[in-house]
Design a protein around this motif. Sequence first.
Motif, mmCIF file in Angstrom:
data_model
loop_
_atom_site.group_PDB
_atom_site.id
_atom_site.type_symbol
_atom_site.label_atom_id
_atom_site.label_comp_id
_atom_site.label_asym_id
_atom_site.label_seq_id
_atom_site.Cartn_x
_atom_site.Cartn_y
_atom_site.Cartn_z
ATOM 1 N N LYS A 1 5.832 16.937 -4.776
ATOM 2 C CA LYS A 1 5.130 15.655 -4.730
ATOM 3 C C LYS A 1 4.863 15.149 -6.148
ATOM 4 C CE LYS A 1 2.859 16.724 -0.339
ATOM 5 N NZ LYS A 1 1.567 16.899 0.372
ATOM 6 N N THR A 2 4.913 13.840 -6.293
ATOM 7 C CA THR A 2 4.685 13.150 -7.578
ATOM 8 C C THR A 2 5.507 13.756 -8.710
ATOM 9 O OG1 THR A 2 2.733 14.500 -8.138
ATOM 10 C CG2 THR A 2 2.358 12.453 -6.896
ATOM 11 N N ARG B 1 8.701 13.999 -11.396
ATOM 12 C CA ARG B 1 9.522 13.108 -12.223
ATOM 13 C C ARG B 1 10.940 13.643 -12.268
ATOM 14 N NH1 ARG B 1 6.480 9.877 -16.396
ATOM 15 N NH2 ARG B 1 4.265 10.124 -15.935
ATOM 16 N N SER C 1 12.910 8.345 -13.093
ATOM 17 C CA SER C 1 12.065 8.489 -11.912
ATOM 18 C C SER C 1 11.960 7.226 -11.060
ATOM 19 C CB SER C 1 10.658 8.936 -12.332
ATOM 20 O OG SER C 1 10.697 10.202 -12.958
ATOM 21 N N ASP D 1 7.079 18.659 -12.572
ATOM 22 C CA ASP D 1 5.808 18.379 -11.912
ATOM 23 C C ASP D 1 4.752 17.946 -12.916
ATOM 24 O OD1 ASP D 1 4.732 20.674 -13.112
ATOM 25 O OD2 ASP D 1 4.908 21.903 -11.315
ATOM 26 N N GLU D 2 3.542 17.722 -12.432
ATOM 27 C CA GLU D 2 2.478 17.174 -13.282
ATOM 28 C C GLU D 2 2.038 18.138 -14.366
ATOM 29 O OE1 GLU D 2 0.023 14.130 -10.496
ATOM 30 O OE2 GLU D 2 0.010 16.223 -9.826
ATOM 31 N N ASN E 1 2.641 6.057 -15.818
ATOM 32 C CA ASN E 1 2.281 6.860 -14.653
ATOM 33 C C ASN E 1 3.307 6.630 -13.543
ATOM 34 O OD1 ASN E 1 -0.029 7.756 -15.958
ATOM 35 N ND2 ASN E 1 -1.266 6.082 -15.162
ATOM 36 N N SER F 1 6.662 8.205 -10.994
ATOM 37 C CA SER F 1 7.248 9.348 -10.314
ATOM 38 C C SER F 1 8.370 8.835 -9.436
ATOM 39 C CB SER F 1 6.205 10.078 -9.458
ATOM 40 O OG SER F 1 5.901 9.316 -8.292
ATOM 41 N N ASN G 1 8.306 8.532 -6.441
ATOM 42 C CA ASN G 1 7.716 7.783 -5.326
ATOM 43 C C ASN G 1 7.225 6.401 -5.741
ATOM 44 O OD1 ASN G 1 7.984 10.059 -3.609
ATOM 45 N ND2 ASN G 1 6.069 10.911 -4.397
ATOM 46 N N GLU H 1 5.538 3.479 -3.312
ATOM 47 C CA GLU H 1 4.094 3.313 -3.341
ATOM 48 C C GLU H 1 3.630 1.928 -3.804
ATOM 49 O OE1 GLU H 1 2.436 6.393 -5.739
ATOM 50 O OE2 GLU H 1 2.996 8.000 -4.355
#
Length: 444
Positions: free
Chosen positions: A204-205, A207, A230, A279-280, A434, A436, A438, A442
């Motif tokens: 999830k989220t 890149r 992304s 990931d983050e 910010n 990703s 998604n 979103e």
Amino acid sequence: MIKKILIANRGEIAARIIHACKKLHIHTVAIYSEADQDSPYVQLADECYLIGPPHVNESYLNVEKIVEVAKKAELDAIHPGYGFMSENGDFARKCQENGFIFIGPSANIIETMGDKVAARKLMKEAGVPIIPGTENALSNIDEAVSAAEEIGYPIMLKASAGGGGIGMQVVHNDDELIKAFDRNAKRAESFFGDGSMFIEKLLKTARHIEIQVLADQFGHVIHLFERECSIQRRNQKVIEEAPALFLSEQTRLKMGEVAVQATKQIGYTNAGTIEFLVDEQENFYFLEMNTRIQVEHPITEEITGVDIVSEQINIASGGRLTLHQNDIQIDGHAIEVRIYAEDPKTFFPSPGKITKYEEPTGDNIRIESSIREGSNVTPFYDPMISKLIVSGNSRDEAITYLKEALHTYKIDGIKTNIPMLLTVIDHEQFKKGNISTNFVQEYV
């Protein structure tokens, strides 16, 4: 040294390769379908040959016809560009069997890395982190459900062969997987001749970050840093930029080192791209390797000053890389947007005649296009008709230039995704970096 090249492709990438060849004083041969006879790239080439009807299976995917033209033209090498034959091991092998240099890696490497399940295994052996997932292709839905429950939902169902988001789908539970499995397998079989599927844990989220590599035939490998890819719609890239804003210098260097080591270990040569999901916490995992030039290669050229297509030709000619890793430095920021002939709301293709075409101009603007005023955009090929690349001293400056360029880019007669691109780059989250995979889902 290669003196004559056939470009086994069309549109803007064919024009890009022709321009590189002209700088190197290499004679160029273009092929075109009946639908592309008036396309600008055809007129740029030194020679051109009609390859067949509009449908790709009868033209740009017709191996025998392409080889026949190559023999007639008495050339040295064939450049496949991206898409079409670029990741077809049989085509690379056929080129070599007929005495033509294939400008890319070996047929065996293409086939291995084109099989995503085999590529995952190979990269794992090379010490590259991989996303948790199935080790082997799934033969039926029962295997898929069992594997998904073990890995844990949500998961990403993927086709083992091919790319471009085809056969790929996010799945959240058993019911969704049961509905999606056969449909995506059949679609993969239709597009790639291989319906094999596999499963990866969905990050999830995440890149989508890729590392550009160059490798000569003497074991010398370098990377040209990363690209942030992304911003996607339907699992296809729409906006790319370099460098990636959020990566720490430590992670940037580590990703480059891992990509170089993996490239060496698998015996890869020519230009290639190792793609990662990040990931983050900046943990990165192998996604796939593209064994060809990428659509988004211009942004890497803009920040490094390296002509990647020219390097491809040099390597294929048996030349050594003259650059060393310490020679490659990041200078400024570059962003590329893909201009599609499509409805910006539904993403459905929008073929038709271009009644007005005006490109933005400026020292910081680069356009790679396959159209002009009066061109017909046909339904036979990918709807990407142009790439707009801008560069600046900083990301904020590049975004400002990009916004101005998109507002002055005039394409009438068809719908394009320019309104959607403007929506993205105007969004506060994009401006802050910010983003990703998604993002479009979103916010757009």
